[in-house]
Design a protein around this motif. Structure first.
Motif, short mmCIF file in Angstrom:
data_model
loop_
_atom_site.label_atom_id
_atom_site.label_comp_id
_atom_site.label_asym_id
_atom_site.label_seq_id
_atom_site.Cartn_x
_atom_site.Cartn_y
_atom_site.Cartn_z
N ASP A 178 48.23 39.50 43.09
CA ASP A 178 47.17 38.51 43.37
C ASP A 178 46.44 38.14 42.07
N ASP A 179 47.21 37.93 41.01
CA ASP A 179 46.57 37.64 39.71
C ASP A 179 45.81 36.32 39.71
N ALA A 180 46.36 35.34 40.44
CA ALA A 180 45.70 34.03 40.56
C ALA A 180 46.22 33.37 41.83
N LEU B 288 43.03 26.70 41.32
CA LEU B 288 41.70 26.20 41.68
C LEU B 288 40.68 27.20 41.16
N ASP B 289 39.82 26.74 40.24
CA ASP B 289 38.99 27.65 39.47
C ASP B 289 37.52 27.28 39.55
N THR B 290 36.74 28.06 40.31
CA THR B 290 35.31 27.76 40.43
C THR B 290 34.53 28.20 39.19
N GLY B 291 35.23 28.80 38.22
CA GLY B 291 34.58 29.26 36.99
C GLY B 291 34.69 28.27 35.84
N SER B 292 35.28 27.11 36.09
CA SER B 292 35.37 26.07 35.06
C SER B 292 35.41 24.71 35.73
N TYR C 198 38.80 29.79 27.57
CA TYR C 198 38.46 30.62 28.72
C TYR C 198 38.07 32.03 28.30
N GLY C 199 37.52 32.77 29.27
CA GLY C 199 37.06 34.12 28.99
C GLY C 199 38.13 35.01 28.42
N ASP C 200 39.38 34.72 28.80
CA ASP C 200 40.44 35.58 28.28
C ASP C 200 41.01 35.01 26.98
N GLU C 201 40.21 34.16 26.31
CA GLU C 201 40.57 33.63 24.99
C GLU C 201 41.71 32.61 25.05
N SER D 141 53.37 31.24 28.69
CA SER D 141 54.15 32.36 29.27
C SER D 141 53.95 32.47 30.78
N ASN D 142 53.05 31.66 31.34
CA ASN D 142 52.78 31.76 32.78
C ASN D 142 53.35 30.54 33.49
N SER D 143 54.60 30.64 33.92
CA SER D 143 55.28 29.48 34.51
C SER D 143 54.78 29.18 35.93
N ALA E 268 30.59 33.61 41.52
CA ALA E 268 31.73 33.59 42.45
C ALA E 268 32.82 32.80 41.75
N ASP E 269 33.85 33.48 41.31
CA ASP E 269 34.83 32.86 40.42
C ASP E 269 36.26 33.06 40.90
N THR E 270 36.81 32.01 41.53
CA THR E 270 38.19 32.10 42.06
C THR E 270 39.21 32.23 40.93
N GLY E 271 38.83 31.84 39.72
CA GLY E 271 39.77 31.86 38.59
C GLY E 271 39.82 33.17 37.85
N THR E 272 39.04 34.16 38.30
CA THR E 272 39.08 35.47 37.67
C THR E 272 39.68 36.47 38.65
N THR E 273 40.61 37.25 38.18
CA THR E 273 41.38 38.14 39.05
C THR E 273 40.55 39.29 39.61
N LEU E 274 39.79 39.92 38.73
CA LEU E 274 39.15 41.19 39.08
C LEU E 274 37.67 41.03 39.38
N ASN F 97 42.88 49.07 43.69
CA ASN F 97 44.06 49.49 42.94
C ASN F 97 44.75 48.20 42.50
N TYR F 98 44.42 47.74 41.29
CA TYR F 98 44.92 46.43 40.86
C TYR F 98 46.43 46.46 40.63
N SER F 99 46.89 47.32 39.74
CA SER F 99 48.34 47.43 39.49
C SER F 99 48.61 48.51 38.44
C1 LIG Z 1 45.78 38.38 32.95
C2 LIG Z 1 45.14 39.35 33.91
C3 LIG Z 1 45.19 40.77 33.44
C4 LIG Z 1 45.80 39.22 35.27
S1 LIG Z 1 43.46 38.93 34.12
O1 LIG Z 1 42.86 39.84 34.99
O2 LIG Z 1 42.83 38.78 32.85
N1 LIG Z 1 43.47 37.52 34.87
C5 LIG Z 1 42.97 36.32 34.22
C6 LIG Z 1 43.45 35.06 34.96
C7 LIG Z 1 44.92 34.95 34.86
C8 LIG Z 1 45.71 35.19 35.98
C9 LIG Z 1 47.09 35.08 35.91
C10 LIG Z 1 47.69 34.76 34.69
C11 LIG Z 1 46.89 34.52 33.55
C12 LIG Z 1 45.51 34.62 33.64
C13 LIG Z 1 41.44 36.32 34.30
O3 LIG Z 1 40.86 36.89 35.21
N2 LIG Z 1 40.88 35.62 33.37
C14 LIG Z 1 39.45 35.47 33.35
C15 LIG Z 1 38.98 36.60 32.49
C16 LIG Z 1 37.65 36.56 32.03
C17 LIG Z 1 36.61 35.86 32.52
N3 LIG Z 1 35.56 36.15 31.72
C18 LIG Z 1 35.97 36.98 30.78
N4 LIG Z 1 37.23 37.23 30.98
C19 LIG Z 1 39.15 34.02 32.90
O4 LIG Z 1 39.20 33.70 31.74
N5 LIG Z 1 39.01 33.17 33.95
C20 LIG Z 1 38.85 31.73 33.74
C21 LIG Z 1 40.01 30.97 34.40
C22 LIG Z 1 41.39 31.48 34.00
C23 LIG Z 1 41.72 31.14 32.55
C24 LIG Z 1 43.15 31.55 32.19
C25 LIG Z 1 44.15 30.96 33.15
C26 LIG Z 1 43.85 31.30 34.58
C27 LIG Z 1 42.43 30.90 34.96
C28 LIG Z 1 37.51 31.23 34.37
O5 LIG Z 1 37.42 29.81 34.29
O6 LIG Z 1 37.45 31.68 35.72
C29 LIG Z 1 36.25 31.76 33.63
F1 LIG Z 1 35.19 31.48 34.40
F2 LIG Z 1 36.33 33.05 33.43
C30 LIG Z 1 36.08 31.05 32.33
O7 LIG Z 1 36.60 31.47 31.32
N6 LIG Z 1 35.33 29.96 32.39
C31 LIG Z 1 35.20 29.16 31.16
C32 LIG Z 1 33.95 28.36 31.27
N7 LIG Z 1 33.77 27.64 30.04
C33 LIG Z 1 32.35 27.76 29.66
C34 LIG Z 1 32.08 26.87 28.49
O8 LIG Z 1 32.46 25.52 28.80
C35 LIG Z 1 33.86 25.39 29.10
C36 LIG Z 1 34.22 26.26 30.28
#
Ligand SMILES: CC(C)(C)S(=O)(=O)N[C@@H](Cc1ccccc1)C(=O)N[C@@H](Cc1c[nH]c[nH+]1)C(=O)N[C@@H](CC1CCCCC1)C(O)(O)C(F)(F)C(=O)NCCN1CCOCC1
Length: 330
Positions: free
Chosen positions: A14-16, A34-38, A79-82, A118-120, A218-224, A279-281
């Motif tokens: 359930d990564d996304a 669909l990402d409520t965090g951006s 994004y938060g994950d750089e 890398s995420n097809s 409340a962030d649908t775009g974050t896994t954990l 238990n994530y994985s």
């Molecule tokens: C890779 C992983 C170990 C499974 S994970 O747990 O890190 N999961 C990633 C999401 C993911 C899933 C599947 C494959 C790849 C990536 C995860 O939870 N990423 C968060 C981690 C995080 C948040 N904060 C700190 N770290 C994130 O960046 N989520 C953003 C959307 C993600 C981006 C990568 C691709 C998938 C969707 C997010 O939008 O939800 C956010 F809110 F965290 C975020 O970064 N919002 C950015 C808001 N900015 C503020 C400034 O103006 C521009 C927009």
């Protein structure tokens, strides 16, 4: 009008959660997160550097009779994950769950970072945060939700995410068959643009509920689920052998461990996250060490109620003049 779209986890962790989105004429269907965090709707495209495309569906504006370039507009998100992406902006017809925005800004990627390549499973994102988070320049462009909200029977969308199976996002309607009991609403602080609310406390397993204010998004775009150190430490203190691992960058434990449920409060209501969701994985495929679905939010700087929490609930994202979140068990 109202509509509904199925959403499925992209993998067994359930990564996304992705949804099919139709763009252009004739329709080009992409699977977007669909990402409520951006608040950017951006897609892999025919303009994306070829070496950075690896199996994703792409949007080709030149094949759509309704696409229009927005002259001079560019965008860039980090994004938060750089991870990052950037490009130019078109408008085109976009349909989700039977609801159409006739002139939606579609941010077309010219370049994406390696983690996107890398995420097809993800062909782009459809941001459902507030417009203040949109990255388009010289001026922000409205989200899909902003473009359709005026036509919706009710100015809401709802999330019904599930573990390892299809759930749904609904637009313009609150389907009471999708939750049990009643909805409890809490206020949303839209600064700086997240669905930010205050949880009323937490409980670990059968221990007494602790009433305390926990501000998070409340962030649908974050896994954990990311929460304050004290809460996370108290949780893993109940899991024998759990440790906060520098090697793996978070709390880990034996995959065979029994994990207690985690309860979080919303007003007087309580949402119970089954211990199994925490238990994530395995840290690496086949390992007997597992990574926790509840992690420390210190390094992030904000608490995040990500998919681990959201999939335990039915959530109403109410975009009315006084935005609020509705929570129910299911
Ligand atoms: C890779 C992983 C170990 C499974 S994970 O747990 O890190 N999961 C990633 C999401 C993911 C899933 C599947 C494959 C790849 C990536 C995860 O939870 N990423 C968060 C981690 C995080 C948040 N904060 C700190 N770290 C994130 O960046 N989520 C953003 C959307 C993600 C981006 C990568 C691709 C998938 C969707 C997010 O939008 O939800 C956010 F809110 F965290 C975020 O970064 N919002 C950015 C808001 N900015 C503020 C400034 O103006 C521009 C927009």
């Amino acid at each position: 009008t109202s509509g509904s779209v199925a959403t499925s986890p992209i993998d067994s962790s359930d990564d996304a959660y992705s949804i099919p989105v139709s763009i252009g004429t004739p329709a080009q269907v992409l699977n977007l997160d669909l990402d409520t965090g951006s608040s950017d709707l951006w897609v892999f495209s025919s303009l994306t550097t070829a070496s950075e495309v690896n199996g994703q569906n792409i949007y080709t504006p030149s094949k759509s009779s309704t696409s229009k370039l927005v002259s001079g507009a560019t965008w860039k998100v980090k994004y938060g994950d750089e991870s990052t992406s950037s490009g130019v902006v078109y408008t085109d017809k976009v349909t989700v769950g039977g609801i159409t925005a006739s002139s939606q800004a579609v941010e077309v990627a010219k370049t994406v970072s390696a983690s996107f390549t890398s995420n097809s499973d993800i062909d782009g994102l459809i941001g459902m945060g507030f417009d203040s988070l949109n990255s388009a320049k010289p001026s922000a462009v409205p989200t899909f939700f902003d473009n359709i909200i005026g036509n919706l029977d009710s100015p809401v969308f709802t999330a019904d995410l599930k573990h390892n199976k299809a759930g749904s996002y609904d637009f313009g309607v609150i389907d009471s068959s999708k939750y049990t009991g009643s909805l409890t609403y809490v206020a949303v602080d839209t600064d700086p643009g997240y669905w930010k609310f205050t949880s009323s406390g937490y409980g670990i397993g059968s221990a007494a509920f602790k009433s305390t204010s926990v501000v998070g998004i409340a962030d649908t775009g974050t896994t954990l689920l990311y929460l304050d150190t004290a809460i996370v430490k108290a949780y893993y203190a109940t899991v024998s052998g759990a440790s906060n691992s520098a090697t793996y960058g978070g709390w880990v434990f034996k995959c065979s461990a029994t994990l207690p449920n985690f309860v979080f409060g919303v007003g007087s209501a309580k949402i119970t996250i089954p211990g199994s969701y925490i238990n994530y994985s395995p840290v690496t495929t086949g390992s007997s060490t597992c990574f926790g679905g509840l992690q420390d939010s210190t390094d992030i700087g904000i608490n995040i109620f990500g998919d681990v929490a959201l999939k335990a609930a039915f959530v109403v994202f109410d975009g009315s003049d006084t935005p609020r979140l509705g929570w129910a068990s299911k």
